[in-house]
Motif scaffolding. Sequence first.
Motif, PDB file in Angstrom:
ATOM      1  N   LYS A 106     -35.399  26.498  -3.550  1.00 16.01           N
ATOM      2  CA  LYS A 106     -34.710  25.438  -2.809  1.00 16.01           C
ATOM      3  C   LYS A 106     -34.527  24.201  -3.682  1.00 16.01           C
ATOM      4  N   LYS A 107     -35.553  23.852  -4.466  1.00 10.07           N
ATOM      5  CA  LYS A 107     -35.429  22.704  -5.352  1.00 10.07           C
ATOM      6  C   LYS A 107     -34.372  22.964  -6.421  1.00 10.07           C
ATOM      7  N   GLU A 108     -34.377  24.203  -6.935  1.00 12.84           N
ATOM      8  CA  GLU A 108     -33.409  24.553  -7.968  1.00 12.84           C
ATOM      9  C   GLU A 108     -31.991  24.549  -7.424  1.00 12.84           C
ATOM     10  N   GLY A 109     -31.847  25.032  -6.187  1.00 11.71           N
ATOM     11  CA  GLY A 109     -30.508  25.162  -5.628  1.00 11.71           C
ATOM     12  C   GLY A 109     -30.000  23.934  -4.922  1.00 11.71           C
ATOM     13  N   SER A 110     -30.908  22.983  -4.614  1.00 15.15           N
ATOM     14  CA  SER A 110     -30.468  21.806  -3.867  1.00 15.15           C
ATOM     15  C   SER A 110     -29.455  20.992  -4.662  1.00 15.15           C
ATOM     16  N   SER A 111     -29.655  20.917  -5.977  1.00 18.87           N
ATOM     17  CA  SER A 111     -28.718  20.160  -6.798  1.00 18.87           C
ATOM     18  C   SER A 111     -27.370  20.855  -6.903  1.00 18.87           C
ATOM     19  N   GLN A 112     -27.372  22.194  -6.689  1.00 17.00           N
ATOM     20  CA  GLN A 112     -26.137  22.961  -6.775  1.00 17.00           C
ATOM     21  C   GLN A 112     -25.514  23.197  -5.406  1.00 17.00           C
ATOM     22  N   GLY A 113     -26.158  22.706  -4.370  1.00 15.97           N
ATOM     23  CA  GLY A 113     -25.645  22.915  -3.024  1.00 15.97           C
ATOM     24  C   GLY A 113     -25.827  24.324  -2.524  1.00 15.97           C
ATOM     25  N   VAL A 114     -26.826  25.061  -3.044  1.00 17.94           N
ATOM     26  CA  VAL A 114     -27.055  26.440  -2.631  1.00 17.94           C
ATOM     27  C   VAL A 114     -27.641  26.454  -1.227  1.00 17.94           C
ATOM     28  N   PRO A 115     -27.121  27.287  -0.316  1.00 18.32           N
ATOM     29  CA  PRO A 115     -27.674  27.357   1.038  1.00 18.32           C
ATOM     30  C   PRO A 115     -29.139  27.742   1.024  1.00 18.32           C
ATOM     31  N   ASP A 116     -29.911  27.138   1.919  1.00 18.97           N
ATOM     32  CA  ASP A 116     -31.338  27.447   1.976  1.00 18.97           C
ATOM     33  C   ASP A 116     -31.590  28.897   2.364  1.00 18.97           C
ATOM     34  N   SER A 117     -30.700  29.485   3.152  1.00 13.10           N
ATOM     35  CA  SER A 117     -30.861  30.885   3.536  1.00 13.10           C
ATOM     36  C   SER A 117     -30.837  31.787   2.310  1.00 13.10           C
ATOM     37  N   LEU A 118     -30.040  31.425   1.304  1.00 12.62           N
ATOM     38  CA  LEU A 118     -29.989  32.201   0.068  1.00 12.62           C
ATOM     39  C   LEU A 118     -31.277  32.020  -0.732  1.00 12.62           C
ATOM     40  N   ALA A 119     -31.811  30.796  -0.749  1.00 18.12           N
ATOM     41  CA  ALA A 119     -33.084  30.558  -1.427  1.00 18.12           C
ATOM     42  C   ALA A 119     -34.208  31.340  -0.761  1.00 18.12           C
ATOM     43  N   ASP A 120     -34.181  31.416   0.566  1.00 15.88           N
ATOM     44  CA  ASP A 120     -35.177  32.205   1.296  1.00 15.88           C
ATOM     45  C   ASP A 120     -35.108  33.674   0.895  1.00 15.88           C
ATOM     46  N   LEU A 121     -33.890  34.220   0.819  1.00 14.88           N
ATOM     47  CA  LEU A 121     -33.716  35.631   0.497  1.00 14.88           C
ATOM     48  C   LEU A 121     -34.138  35.922  -0.937  1.00 14.88           C
ATOM     49  N   ARG A 122     -33.833  35.014  -1.844  1.00 21.13           N
ATOM     50  CA  ARG A 122     -34.255  35.189  -3.246  1.00 21.13           C
ATOM     51  C   ARG A 122     -35.768  35.279  -3.360  1.00 21.13           C
ATOM     52  N   SER A 123     -36.469  34.513  -2.536  1.00 16.12           N
ATOM     53  CA  SER A 123     -37.928  34.475  -2.617  1.00 16.12           C
ATOM     54  C   SER A 123     -38.559  35.813  -2.259  1.00 16.12           C
ATOM     55  N   CYS A 124     -37.820  36.679  -1.576  1.00 24.39           N
ATOM     56  CA  CYS A 124     -38.365  37.974  -1.147  1.00 24.39           C
ATOM     57  C   CYS A 124     -38.437  38.990  -2.283  1.00 24.39           C
ATOM     58  N   VAL A 125     -37.608  38.824  -3.314  1.00 19.74           N
ATOM     59  CA  VAL A 125     -37.487  39.854  -4.347  1.00 19.74           C
ATOM     60  C   VAL A 125     -38.823  40.095  -5.034  1.00 19.74           C
ATOM     61  N   LEU A 126     -39.480  39.031  -5.484  1.00 18.42           N
ATOM     62  CA  LEU A 126     -40.756  39.170  -6.176  1.00 18.42           C
ATOM     63  C   LEU A 126     -41.805  39.820  -5.290  1.00 18.42           C
ATOM     64  N   SER A 127     -41.863  39.420  -4.028  1.00 16.76           N
ATOM     65  CA  SER A 127     -42.826  39.994  -3.092  1.00 16.76           C
ATOM     66  C   SER A 127     -42.599  41.497  -2.902  1.00 16.76           C
TER      67      SER A 127
END
Length: 564
Positions: A404-425
Amino acid sequence: MPELRHPDGGTCSAMEDTKQRSEKEFPQDQQGSAMEHRGSSMAKRLATLLSGLVECMCFAGVIFGWASLVYVLKKMHYFEDLCMSAAANQTSNVTDCSAQDEQFSLIFTIGSFMNNFMTFPTGYIFDRFGTTAARLLAISAYTTGTLLVAFSSAATALMLFPALTFLSVGGILFILTNMQVGNLFGKHRSTIITLYNGAFDSSSAVFLVIKLLYEQGLSLRTMFLFMSACSAWHLIRTFFLMPRSHIPYPLPPGYTYGVSCHKRSRSYRTYEEQRSPKVLDENDAEDSDNLHADPALEENSTNKGLVGIGDAETAANLKAPAVVSFWSCVFSKLFFWHLVWLSVMQLRHYLFIGTLNPMLTQLAEGDATLVSSYTNAFAFTQFCGVICAPWNGLILDRHKRGHKKEGSSQGVPDSLADLRSCVLSLVITVLQCVAFSICASIPVLPVQYATFILQVLSRSFLYGGNAAFLAIAFPLEHFGKLYGLVMGLSAVVSLLQYPCFSLIRGPLNGDPFYVNIGLVVLMFLALVNPVMVWLECKRRQNEHNIAGSPALTAGKKEGLESSI
């Protein structure tokens, strides 16, 4: 003379004006009432969290301590006539109890199948009729199951079949209704969901306690009657510490639930209704940062002027979010590969639990004391699930905040940041299950200590990650049904454990090596899921970059629709 600037970014004069305006608009008695209510509200939320943790740890997943209960049931001569009939056809004095083991394996197969399969209809009941109705059904089923075990005997051993089914249905409803408690704690939501799933795993240690107490002289009937009497505690918690319907996410300001001993004062309601977003308390501000997570609540909260500070979207650009249907979620690629991910690893775990007692008996060469010792070690490691599961939630929450911090400057939707976080898990969970399967394939008794540790780690990550992924990747209004459906469909796959057990006891002459190797190979199929999630995130990112920030809301909507 320049104005003295506050570290938070505002000026002292502005802060004083805000303070004076707040005191003028909201008299001291109203603010005091609000502070008092927020304090009692937080105490109630903590009571809900802790009591739910105890409930999941002591009742929800007890059937997965089956290996400990089987030890007790064998001591009580359940299905022992199958051993005798098998020995009658032999000329040696060695008693063959493979038919008895097969019967116990069948009971666990049906119980674990019902634990998952019935999650879909019960999930529908939870979504459609709310928390109270679902929990009353859970309490009824659980009480029936404990009473059936309590009044069973070696002569009526077949009562174990419906008993384990009722325990499974009641237990899965307990965990299903408790996972929404994570919605009360904002940014720690994934951690709490995985914590509850870890408590679900740890509840299998309850049968270890029953085994130890049985060896101290306490009867099985007494212990299960006590578990049945605990239904009174479940009822109290249902009406006083749980919502009648559902806990929304994010929480609207002033949200309350359960039966209260007193009503809120009118001065507090007036204060809550009139206060501006700039004087939201810390908890409400945390919730406001996530208002986009639930489209229905986003629209509702926006209309009430409760959108968090710094929201990039204006009221003129807000549109009613597209309604994503349940069936479009079901037929999505994300849902299919997540189902495969869950099914293959769950089959590995169920087969291991269902065959643990005969496997330990074979490796210990029939030494009952050694089998009892290793059974206790396995059950003890299961209790550690409540400690291991939150690690997955911490990975999700920490990784999500980083995206979310990385994408906030780029205007990335938070839903996309949430989904990205699942990959490592998702990847870590698969690798853990592969390591567990490899250890389980080594026919050396001391190695099984490592197997037990890896198994509880993998299982804690599996179920916590499953619930967290469904809550992140799909609309919350379908969570109960999707959670129930994925568990139900994976239950059909888990039925393969009985043919695998029959294959081991029959053509393979009790040697599970080749079946275990086949399951290790099957584990790698689960790696497709995190790859698909990563590709989906990359596709959504590309679409967002093309659409541009002015079309942020539309991009979020179209990305969800296209993936579904």
